[in-house]
Design a protein around this motif. Structure first.
Motif, PDB file in Angstrom:
ATOM      1  N   ARG A 273      32.962  26.212  36.668  1.00  0.00           N
ATOM      2  CA  ARG A 273      33.975  26.779  37.559  1.00  0.00           C
ATOM      3  C   ARG A 273      34.187  25.878  38.778  1.00  0.00           C
ATOM      4  NH1 ARG A 273      33.046  32.833  39.533  1.00  0.00           N
ATOM      5  NH2 ARG A 273      31.247  31.808  40.502  1.00  0.00           N
ATOM      6  N   GLY A 278      38.730  27.323  34.190  1.00  0.00           N
ATOM      7  CA  GLY A 278      39.037  28.731  34.300  1.00  0.00           C
ATOM      8  C   GLY A 278      38.801  29.437  32.993  1.00  0.00           C
ATOM      9  N   ALA A 279      39.034  30.757  32.996  1.00  0.00           N
ATOM     10  CA  ALA A 279      38.860  31.586  31.796  1.00  0.00           C
ATOM     11  C   ALA A 279      37.522  31.300  31.117  1.00  0.00           C
ATOM     12  CB  ALA A 279      40.015  31.364  30.828  1.00  0.00           C
ATOM     13  N   LYS A 281      34.158  32.167  29.497  1.00  0.00           N
ATOM     14  CA  LYS A 281      33.642  33.317  28.759  1.00  0.00           C
ATOM     15  C   LYS A 281      32.387  32.917  27.993  1.00  0.00           C
ATOM     16  CE  LYS A 281      37.761  33.558  26.928  1.00  0.00           C
ATOM     17  NZ  LYS A 281      38.939  33.925  26.105  1.00  0.00           N
ATOM     18  N   PRO A 297      42.823  24.725  33.511  1.00  0.00           N
ATOM     19  CA  PRO A 297      44.099  25.311  33.937  1.00  0.00           C
ATOM     20  C   PRO A 297      45.191  24.250  34.082  1.00  0.00           C
ATOM     21  CG  PRO A 297      42.276  25.912  35.405  1.00  0.00           C
ATOM     22  CD  PRO A 297      41.802  24.785  34.551  1.00  0.00           C
ATOM     23  N   ASP A 302      44.065  26.546  40.976  1.00  0.00           N
ATOM     24  CA  ASP A 302      42.668  26.605  41.384  1.00  0.00           C
ATOM     25  C   ASP A 302      42.046  27.862  40.784  1.00  0.00           C
ATOM     26  OD1 ASP A 302      40.199  26.669  42.585  1.00  0.00           O
ATOM     27  OD2 ASP A 302      40.937  26.252  44.605  1.00  0.00           O
ATOM     28  N   ALA A 303      41.127  27.684  39.810  1.00  0.00           N
ATOM     29  CA  ALA A 303      40.524  28.817  39.104  1.00  0.00           C
ATOM     30  C   ALA A 303      39.144  29.172  39.640  1.00  0.00           C
ATOM     31  CB  ALA A 303      40.434  28.501  37.611  1.00  0.00           C
ATOM     32  N   ARG A 304      38.736  28.596  40.752  1.00  0.00           N
ATOM     33  CA  ARG A 304      37.366  28.780  41.224  1.00  0.00           C
ATOM     34  C   ARG A 304      37.072  30.208  41.685  1.00  0.00           C
ATOM     35  NH1 ARG A 304      36.845  23.805  45.271  1.00  0.00           N
ATOM     36  NH2 ARG A 304      39.033  24.405  45.567  1.00  0.00           N
ATOM     37  N   ALA A 305      38.108  30.978  41.961  1.00  0.00           N
ATOM     38  CA  ALA A 305      37.883  32.369  42.392  1.00  0.00           C
ATOM     39  C   ALA A 305      37.791  33.328  41.206  1.00  0.00           C
ATOM     40  CB  ALA A 305      39.015  32.811  43.319  1.00  0.00           C
ATOM     41  N   GLU A 306      38.035  32.824  39.999  1.00  0.00           N
ATOM     42  CA  GLU A 306      37.996  33.695  38.826  1.00  0.00           C
ATOM     43  C   GLU A 306      36.582  34.183  38.537  1.00  0.00           C
ATOM     44  OE1 GLU A 306      39.689  32.021  35.340  1.00  0.00           O
ATOM     45  OE2 GLU A 306      41.673  31.707  36.219  1.00  0.00           O
ATOM     46  N   THR A 307      36.498  35.389  38.006  1.00  0.00           N
ATOM     47  CA  THR A 307      35.207  35.946  37.589  1.00  0.00           C
ATOM     48  C   THR A 307      34.821  35.389  36.224  1.00  0.00           C
ATOM     49  OG1 THR A 307      35.626  37.986  38.796  1.00  0.00           O
ATOM     50  CG2 THR A 307      33.958  38.073  37.058  1.00  0.00           C
ATOM     51  N   ASP A 309      33.411  35.738  32.676  1.00  0.00           N
ATOM     52  CA  ASP A 309      33.347  36.846  31.718  1.00  0.00           C
ATOM     53  C   ASP A 309      32.119  36.653  30.820  1.00  0.00           C
ATOM     54  OD1 ASP A 309      33.751  38.865  29.920  1.00  0.00           O
ATOM     55  OD2 ASP A 309      35.659  38.100  29.127  1.00  0.00           O
TER      56      ASP A 309
END
Length: 338
Positions: A273, A278-279, A281, A297, A302-307, A309
């Protein structure tokens, strides 16, 4: 390892004699300067690690024995179940390669995973395997030469090899560092890391992650990572026994540090991350292993705030692995069909 292999129907000594006869064995053209210091350590009970003929000749045979340890009831076919479990876990996370795509297999060794990727993805236009060992690559290239032309035939020169073989002109095996591939930005649709990062120091894993991000196609490129999971009960108990774990650790110079890294909050998924993936899982693949899928992405996202999974708890599998002191299961299951 030899005892486990032969107890489970893998003819280690016979197969080793056969592959050695397929020479003469000379190193293909390679760049000695790209081999980093961490890679020049003893691995897998070979003083010269992956940089010797003995390890390269025995690599695919040993892989068959490892599969038998993970799925012992299937005997010699345990590796098919083992690797198939990773395929299924990745598919459940959304793994896909587009038609005409390029798959890059980092740390491919002699190409077991590379050949499997080619067979599983006929829609791909190119499958590129990269590895630091010129010895493993030489064996892998020779096996591709020995592979029969006829589809489904797996008995080169009348002698079956321990792994499935099939000639596939889409496959290329290249001497390269996974942290510095020399591939173009966005060249790959899929990057695969199959049982590689437990053999790397964490700082090298971060470099490889950054390189995988760079070479993946923005917006759609996927990283497929499969590995040992030291958060599982099986590995937790094994590591808690210093005598038994020393048997494993003695052949894997970075296993302890990998175990700490992989189970920490700042582990591989976190670092992916941070790199920009991103994404992200994760799912359990076996009772002791996990699969991870991450996507690059689009540029500027910017995907660094994504949770992250993490589905490992809900997808947990029974631990079928042999105990450290065992070489063979008591019973046998029916032939594995995937």
């Amino acid at each position: 390892m030899v005892q486990t292999a032969e107890s489970n129907g893998v003819a280690w000594r016979e197969q080793l004699a056969w592959i050695k006869e397929q020479g003469p064995w000379t190193l293909d053209e390679h760049d000695e300067k790209i081999i980093p210091d961490y890679y020049r350590q003893p691995f897998h009970a070979y003083e010269d690690g992956n940089l010797c003929w003995e390890s390269a000749w025995e690599g695919e045979i040993a892989s068959r024995a490892v599969g038998a340890r993970n799925y012992p009831k299937y005997g010699a076919e345990g590796e098919d179940a083992f690797r198939g479990a990773f395929d299924e876990a990745l598919a459940s996370l959304g793994a896909k390669c587009p038609p005409g795509g390029t798959i890059v297999d980092l740390g491919c060794g002699s190409g077991i995973s590379t050949r499997r990727l080619a067979a599983a993805h006929p829609q791909a236009a190119r499958i590129l395997g990269l590895d630091l060992s010129p010895h493993f690559l030489a064996v892998g290239r020779r096996l591709l030469e020995l592979a029969p032309e006829a589809e489904g035939v797996v008995a080169p020169v009348g002698q079956p090899w321990v792994q499935p073989l099939g000639r596939d002109r889409r496959i290329e095996l290249r001497h390269a560092d996974a942290a510095r591939t020399c591939l173009a930005d966005g060249e790959a649709d899929v990057v695969c890391l199959s049982l590689v990062i437990h053999e790397l120091p964490p700082e090298v894993t971060r470099q490889v992650a950054a390189e995988a991000f760079r070479i993946l196609r923005p917006g759609t490129g996927q990283l497929w990572l499969t590995e040992m999971d030291f958060a599982t009960d099986g590995f937790t108990k094994l590591r808690a026994n210093p005598v038994l774990f020393s048997l494993i650790r003695s052949t894997e110079p970075y296993l302890d540090v990998y175990a700490d890294y992989q189970t920490s909050e700042q582990g591989p998924a976190h670092d992916l991350r941070e790199v920009g993936f991103g994404a992200i899982k994760l799912a359990a693949a076996t009772g002791r292993h996990f699969a991870l899928l991450a996507t690059r992405p689009d540029r500027g996202v910017d995907a660094r705030a994504e949770t992250i999974d993490d589905r490992r708890a809900e997808t947990a599998k029974a631990d079928s692995h042999l105990k450290t002191w065992e070489a063979k299961a008591e019973g046998r299951a029916e032939r594995y069909i995937r």
